[in-house]
Design a protein around this motif. Structure first.
Motif, PDB file in Angstrom:
ATOM      1  N   GLY A  87      65.575-113.999  35.014  1.00 49.38           N
ATOM      2  CA  GLY A  87      65.515-115.313  35.424  1.00 49.38           C
ATOM      3  C   GLY A  87      66.517-116.401  34.941  1.00 49.38           C
ATOM      4  O   GLY A  87      67.621-115.855  34.598  1.00 49.38           O
ATOM      5  N   GLY A  88      66.602-117.569  35.753  1.00 51.51           N
ATOM      6  CA  GLY A  88      67.509-118.436  35.363  1.00 51.51           C
ATOM      7  C   GLY A  88      67.719-118.736  34.120  1.00 51.51           C
ATOM      8  O   GLY A  88      68.824-119.157  33.652  1.00 51.51           O
ATOM      9  N   THR A  89      66.628-118.930  33.027  1.00 53.90           N
ATOM     10  CA  THR A  89      66.751-119.106  31.717  1.00 53.90           C
ATOM     11  C   THR A  89      67.765-118.122  31.196  1.00 53.90           C
ATOM     12  O   THR A  89      68.874-118.507  30.435  1.00 53.90           O
ATOM     13  CB  THR A  89      65.578-119.194  30.949  1.00 53.90           C
ATOM     14  OG1 THR A  89      64.683-120.309  31.494  1.00 53.90           O
ATOM     15  CG2 THR A  89      65.795-119.420  29.706  1.00 53.90           C
ATOM     16  N   ASN A  92      71.499-118.210  32.336  1.00 55.53           N
ATOM     17  CA  ASN A  92      72.182-119.328  31.988  1.00 55.53           C
ATOM     18  C   ASN A  92      72.670-119.078  30.384  1.00 55.53           C
ATOM     19  O   ASN A  92      73.683-119.431  30.106  1.00 55.53           O
ATOM     20  CB  ASN A  92      71.175-120.740  32.113  1.00 55.53           C
ATOM     21  CG  ASN A  92      71.257-121.192  33.396  1.00 55.53           C
ATOM     22  OD1 ASN A  92      71.943-120.580  34.437  1.00 55.53           O
ATOM     23  ND2 ASN A  92      70.404-121.980  33.889  1.00 55.53           N
ATOM     24  N   HIS A 117      69.253-128.337  34.165  1.00 51.51           N
ATOM     25  CA  HIS A 117      68.128-127.708  33.693  1.00 51.51           C
ATOM     26  C   HIS A 117      68.043-127.641  32.247  1.00 51.51           C
ATOM     27  O   HIS A 117      69.154-127.277  31.319  1.00 51.51           O
ATOM     28  CB  HIS A 117      68.113-126.246  34.175  1.00 51.51           C
ATOM     29  CG  HIS A 117      66.788-125.708  33.999  1.00 51.51           C
ATOM     30  ND1 HIS A 117      66.439-124.877  33.209  1.00 51.51           N
ATOM     31  CD2 HIS A 117      65.478-126.046  34.855  1.00 51.51           C
ATOM     32  CE1 HIS A 117      65.209-124.670  33.048  1.00 51.51           C
ATOM     33  NE2 HIS A 117      64.454-125.137  34.272  1.00 51.51           N
ATOM     34  N   SER A 119      67.084-125.150  30.306  1.00 47.80           N
ATOM     35  CA  SER A 119      67.770-123.935  29.713  1.00 47.80           C
ATOM     36  C   SER A 119      68.954-123.993  29.414  1.00 47.80           C
ATOM     37  O   SER A 119      69.540-123.221  28.480  1.00 47.80           O
ATOM     38  CB  SER A 119      67.590-122.866  30.874  1.00 47.80           C
ATOM     39  OG  SER A 119      68.222-123.146  31.905  1.00 47.80           O
ATOM     40  N   THR A 161      74.993-127.776  38.636  1.00 39.92           N
ATOM     41  CA  THR A 161      73.867-127.282  39.263  1.00 39.92           C
ATOM     42  C   THR A 161      73.775-127.417  40.575  1.00 39.92           C
ATOM     43  O   THR A 161      74.231-128.425  41.287  1.00 39.92           O
ATOM     44  CB  THR A 161      72.380-128.183  38.597  1.00 39.92           C
ATOM     45  OG1 THR A 161      72.751-128.128  37.373  1.00 39.92           O
ATOM     46  CG2 THR A 161      71.503-127.310  38.832  1.00 39.92           C
ATOM     47  N   GLY A 163      71.401-127.436  43.031  1.00 34.96           N
ATOM     48  CA  GLY A 163      70.029-127.544  43.487  1.00 34.96           C
ATOM     49  C   GLY A 163      69.038-128.155  42.286  1.00 34.96           C
ATOM     50  O   GLY A 163      68.667-126.911  41.533  1.00 34.96           O
ATOM     51  N   THR A 165      66.651-129.455  39.443  1.00 34.23           N
ATOM     52  CA  THR A 165      65.387-129.222  39.229  1.00 34.23           C
ATOM     53  C   THR A 165      64.401-130.201  39.675  1.00 34.23           C
ATOM     54  O   THR A 165      63.463-130.052  40.494  1.00 34.23           O
ATOM     55  CB  THR A 165      65.000-128.779  37.879  1.00 34.23           C
ATOM     56  OG1 THR A 165      66.010-127.990  37.326  1.00 34.23           O
ATOM     57  CG2 THR A 165      63.643-128.313  37.642  1.00 34.23           C
ATOM     58  N   ASP A 190      74.585-123.074  38.300  1.00 37.02           N
ATOM     59  CA  ASP A 190      73.341-122.834  38.041  1.00 37.02           C
ATOM     60  C   ASP A 190      72.680-122.752  39.344  1.00 37.02           C
ATOM     61  O   ASP A 190      72.412-124.040  39.479  1.00 37.02           O
ATOM     62  CB  ASP A 190      72.608-123.794  37.030  1.00 37.02           C
ATOM     63  CG  ASP A 190      71.128-123.396  36.850  1.00 37.02           C
ATOM     64  OD1 ASP A 190      70.484-122.404  37.442  1.00 37.02           O
ATOM     65  OD2 ASP A 190      70.440-124.181  36.243  1.00 37.02           O
ATOM     66  N   ALA A 192      70.005-121.429  40.180  1.00 39.62           N
ATOM     67  CA  ALA A 192      68.748-120.602  40.165  1.00 39.62           C
ATOM     68  C   ALA A 192      67.897-120.736  41.354  1.00 39.62           C
ATOM     69  O   ALA A 192      67.057-119.942  41.901  1.00 39.62           O
ATOM     70  CB  ALA A 192      68.032-120.858  38.897  1.00 39.62           C
ATOM     71  N   TYR A 193      67.461-122.203  41.713  1.00 43.60           N
ATOM     72  CA  TYR A 193      66.721-122.590  42.602  1.00 43.60           C
ATOM     73  C   TYR A 193      67.406-122.623  43.959  1.00 43.60           C
ATOM     74  O   TYR A 193      66.831-121.986  44.934  1.00 43.60           O
ATOM     75  CB  TYR A 193      66.356-123.991  42.274  1.00 43.60           C
ATOM     76  CG  TYR A 193      65.599-124.572  43.684  1.00 43.60           C
ATOM     77  CD1 TYR A 193      64.291-124.110  44.120  1.00 43.60           C
ATOM     78  CD2 TYR A 193      66.090-125.535  44.378  1.00 43.60           C
ATOM     79  CE1 TYR A 193      63.772-124.771  45.140  1.00 43.60           C
ATOM     80  CE2 TYR A 193      65.330-126.152  45.382  1.00 43.60           C
ATOM     81  CZ  TYR A 193      64.233-125.653  45.801  1.00 43.60           C
ATOM     82  OH  TYR A 193      63.815-126.142  47.061  1.00 43.60           O
ATOM     83  N   ASP A 223      67.941-117.111  40.962  1.00 42.16           N
ATOM     84  CA  ASP A 223      66.499-116.700  40.835  1.00 42.16           C
ATOM     85  C   ASP A 223      66.284-115.967  42.145  1.00 42.16           C
ATOM     86  O   ASP A 223      66.310-116.473  43.210  1.00 42.16           O
ATOM     87  CB  ASP A 223      65.692-117.635  40.513  1.00 42.16           C
ATOM     88  CG  ASP A 223      65.618-117.797  39.055  1.00 42.16           C
ATOM     89  OD1 ASP A 223      66.334-117.107  38.206  1.00 42.16           O
ATOM     90  OD2 ASP A 223      64.863-118.769  38.587  1.00 42.16           O
ATOM     91  N   HIS A 225      62.856-114.686  41.740  1.00 38.03           N
ATOM     92  CA  HIS A 225      61.441-115.133  41.767  1.00 38.03           C
ATOM     93  C   HIS A 225      60.911-116.406  42.268  1.00 38.03           C
ATOM     94  O   HIS A 225      59.768-116.759  42.252  1.00 38.03           O
ATOM     95  CB  HIS A 225      60.974-114.671  40.525  1.00 38.03           C
ATOM     96  CG  HIS A 225      61.415-115.308  39.341  1.00 38.03           C
ATOM     97  ND1 HIS A 225      61.419-114.653  38.088  1.00 38.03           N
ATOM     98  CD2 HIS A 225      62.044-116.584  39.339  1.00 38.03           C
ATOM     99  CE1 HIS A 225      62.209-115.402  37.250  1.00 38.03           C
ATOM    100  NE2 HIS A 225      62.279-116.688  37.803  1.00 38.03           N
ATOM    101  N   LYS A 226      62.083-117.094  42.859  1.00 40.81           N
ATOM    102  CA  LYS A 226      61.616-118.433  43.572  1.00 40.81           C
ATOM    103  C   LYS A 226      61.776-118.337  44.908  1.00 40.81           C
ATOM    104  O   LYS A 226      60.639-118.081  45.555  1.00 40.81           O
ATOM    105  CB  LYS A 226      62.767-119.533  43.005  1.00 40.81           C
ATOM    106  CG  LYS A 226      62.629-120.050  41.540  1.00 40.81           C
ATOM    107  CD  LYS A 226      63.460-120.833  40.961  1.00 40.81           C
ATOM    108  CE  LYS A 226      63.242-121.427  39.453  1.00 40.81           C
ATOM    109  NZ  LYS A 226      64.386-121.984  38.971  1.00 40.81           N
TER     110      LYS A 226
HETATM  111  C1  LIG Z   1      64.164-122.454  37.474  1.00 42.14           C
HETATM  112  C2  LIG Z   1      65.352-123.120  37.263  1.00 42.14           C
HETATM  113  C3  LIG Z   1      66.019-122.537  35.911  1.00 42.14           C
HETATM  114  C4  LIG Z   1      65.219-121.582  35.151  1.00 42.14           C
HETATM  115  O1  LIG Z   1      64.790-120.179  35.624  1.00 42.14           O
HETATM  116  P1  LIG Z   1      63.686-119.221  35.243  1.00 42.14           P
HETATM  117  O2  LIG Z   1      63.669-118.472  36.227  1.00 42.14           O
HETATM  118  O3  LIG Z   1      62.404-120.333  35.166  1.00 42.14           O
HETATM  119  O4  LIG Z   1      64.014-118.979  33.700  1.00 42.14           O
HETATM  120  C5  LIG Z   1      67.157-122.718  35.476  1.00 42.14           C
HETATM  121  N1  LIG Z   1      67.976-123.501  36.233  1.00 42.14           N
HETATM  122  C6  LIG Z   1      67.525-124.320  37.490  1.00 42.14           C
HETATM  123  C7  LIG Z   1      68.357-125.111  38.467  1.00 42.14           C
HETATM  124  C8  LIG Z   1      66.325-123.917  37.924  1.00 42.14           C
HETATM  125  O5  LIG Z   1      65.761-124.418  38.956  1.00 42.14           O
END
Ligand SMILES: *Cc1c(COP(=O)(O)O)cnc(C)c1O
Length: 381
Positions: A87-89, A92, A117, A119, A161, A163, A165, A190, A192-193, A223, A225-226
């Motif tokens: 995942g994102g963590t 990153n 984020h 992370s 980033t 998107g 958080t 990043d 992730a979202y 990500d 899983h989002k």
């Molecule tokens: C969700 C998110 C993360 C962390 O991702 P995980 O999958 O929860 O580890 C990092 N950065 C952003 C911008 C996110 O939205």
């Protein structure tokens, strides 16, 4: 059924399952998780026994990973290397780790807008770097300010980033890439979202910023899983070249593959299988989904805006933040929790966050609005 399985134990397990909150109840409104797609679940289950750290025994995982990279290369315009992560963590942390490893600078500084984020804070703590945050007042990053910070702090990496958080802001990706390139700084995006939403909202004219692998970008995290509807854990970290990817690898002579790449050791092959199948499902699956979620976010925004006592922030991505003009958000959050509505906080705006996820339906939004109406009437008395 195997006689060694105690039916009482099974019934206890099922009882817990029956009581655990489900996304389709429409009550999980603040989290970025969703209920996975049936095909993704099936793919995950089929590959449940496979270890993605061993692409020799489980050769098909290597094939599927190649195909994932090819599909994402088409989406983001790159000939990318990369890996499937938890995942994102993890993505990153790995990106900062690689940036630090390849940097020839003495600098120990990473620069990011203050909406970054957590992370990235974690990554810097682990790696021992200093994170300098650019104040943004919850607006998209001013790239003039970014340039100033780069000159002043001489960072080895910049994190932008796509998107955010709390609010779903999309920072200027293209201009940041130009600055990173000009100053020779590693740039990690990043997403992730936002990774599976931004290209489609851009294509349909709802966003001015696109997410592409512009020259100057070294890595992007996305990500699955989002908004990708795969089971947790699954994300992708893309690098713009093979050399960067190789920096995530450690020699492990005792294994058939001879090395471990990425942060984890043994890791779910199911994640790779589920991402692969989702990318093959239908060419415009994610596109249609992104547009739907965005439209639902606009509807939520309009409905919330009808309450005079609320200040509502217009969605950029499918995230709606609001706060009450007189009642503290924490108080409102507790009242909603009592009615079993799960929103998240948007602390930098003193507000509450709703994220429209793939499972969110209009009837969920309507029920929520009705509950909120009751709460707001109550507090008026
Ligand atoms: C969700 C998110 C993360 C962390 O991702 P995980 O999958 O929860 O580890 C990092 N950065 C952003 C911008 C996110 O939205």
């Amino acid at each position: 059924m195997d006689k060694t399985i105690d039916p009482k134990l099974l019934s206890r397990l099922l009882k817990l399952y029956n009581s655990v909150e489900k996304h389709y109840s429409g009550r999980i409104l603040g989290s970025m998780t969703t209920y996975p797609h049936p095909l993704a679940i099936y793919a995950y289950l089929l590959f449940m026994h496979t270890n993605a750290a061993d692409p020799v025994i489980f050769d098909e995982l290597k094939y599927m990973k190649r195909e994932i990279l090819k599909e994402l290369g088409k989406l983001y315009g790159c000939n990318c290397e990369g890996l499937v992560t938890s995942g994102g963590t993890e993505s990153n942390i790995l990106a900062i780790y690689v940036a630090r490893k390849i940097s020839r600078k003495n600098s120990n500084v990473v620069i990011a807008p203050d909406t970054v984020h957590v992370s990235i804070d974690k990554a810097c703590d682990l790696i021992g770097c200093k994170l300098v945050k650019i104040p943004t007042n919850n607006k998209p990053l001013n790239t003039g300010l970014l340039e100033k910070y780069v000159r002043k702090h001489d960072p080895f990496a910049i994190v932008i980033t796509a998107g955010t958080t709390e609010r779903g802001l999309v920072n200027p990706i293209r201009d940041s890439a130009r600055i990173a390139r000009e100053y020779g700084v590693y740039l990690h995006i990043d997403a992730a979202y936002g990774g599976l939403i931004i290209p489609f909202l851009y294509k349909h004219g709802y966003l001015r910023e696109n997410l592409l692998f512009y020259k100057g970008i070294n890595s992007i995290s996305i990500d699955f899983h989002k908004n990708g509807l795969t089971p947790i854990p699954s994300g992708v970290l893309l690098f713009n070249n093979r050399e960067l990817y190789e920096h995530t690898c450690y020699e492990a002579k005792y294994t058939l593959y001879g090395k471990y790449c990425g942060l984890l050791g043994t890791r779910p092959g199911g994640s790779i299988a589920s991402i692969w199948v989702m990318l093959k499902i239908d060419k415009s699956f994610y596109e249609k989904l992104a547009i739907k979620m965005y439209k639902y976010a606009l509807i939520t925004y309009e409905k919330l805006s009808r309450f005079n006592e609320l200040r509502v922030y217009k969605p950029i991505l499918p995230i709606v933040v609001f706060r009450h003009k007189y009642i503290d958000s924490e108080v409102l959050l507790r009242k909603l929790l009592k009615k079993k509505y799960y929103l998240y906080r948007a602390p930098s705006l003193n507000g509450l966050r709703i994220v429209i996820m793939p499972h969110t339906e209009l009837k969920h939004i309507e029920s929520f609005i009705n509950t909120l109406k009751v709460i707001l009437e109550e507090v008026k008395k």
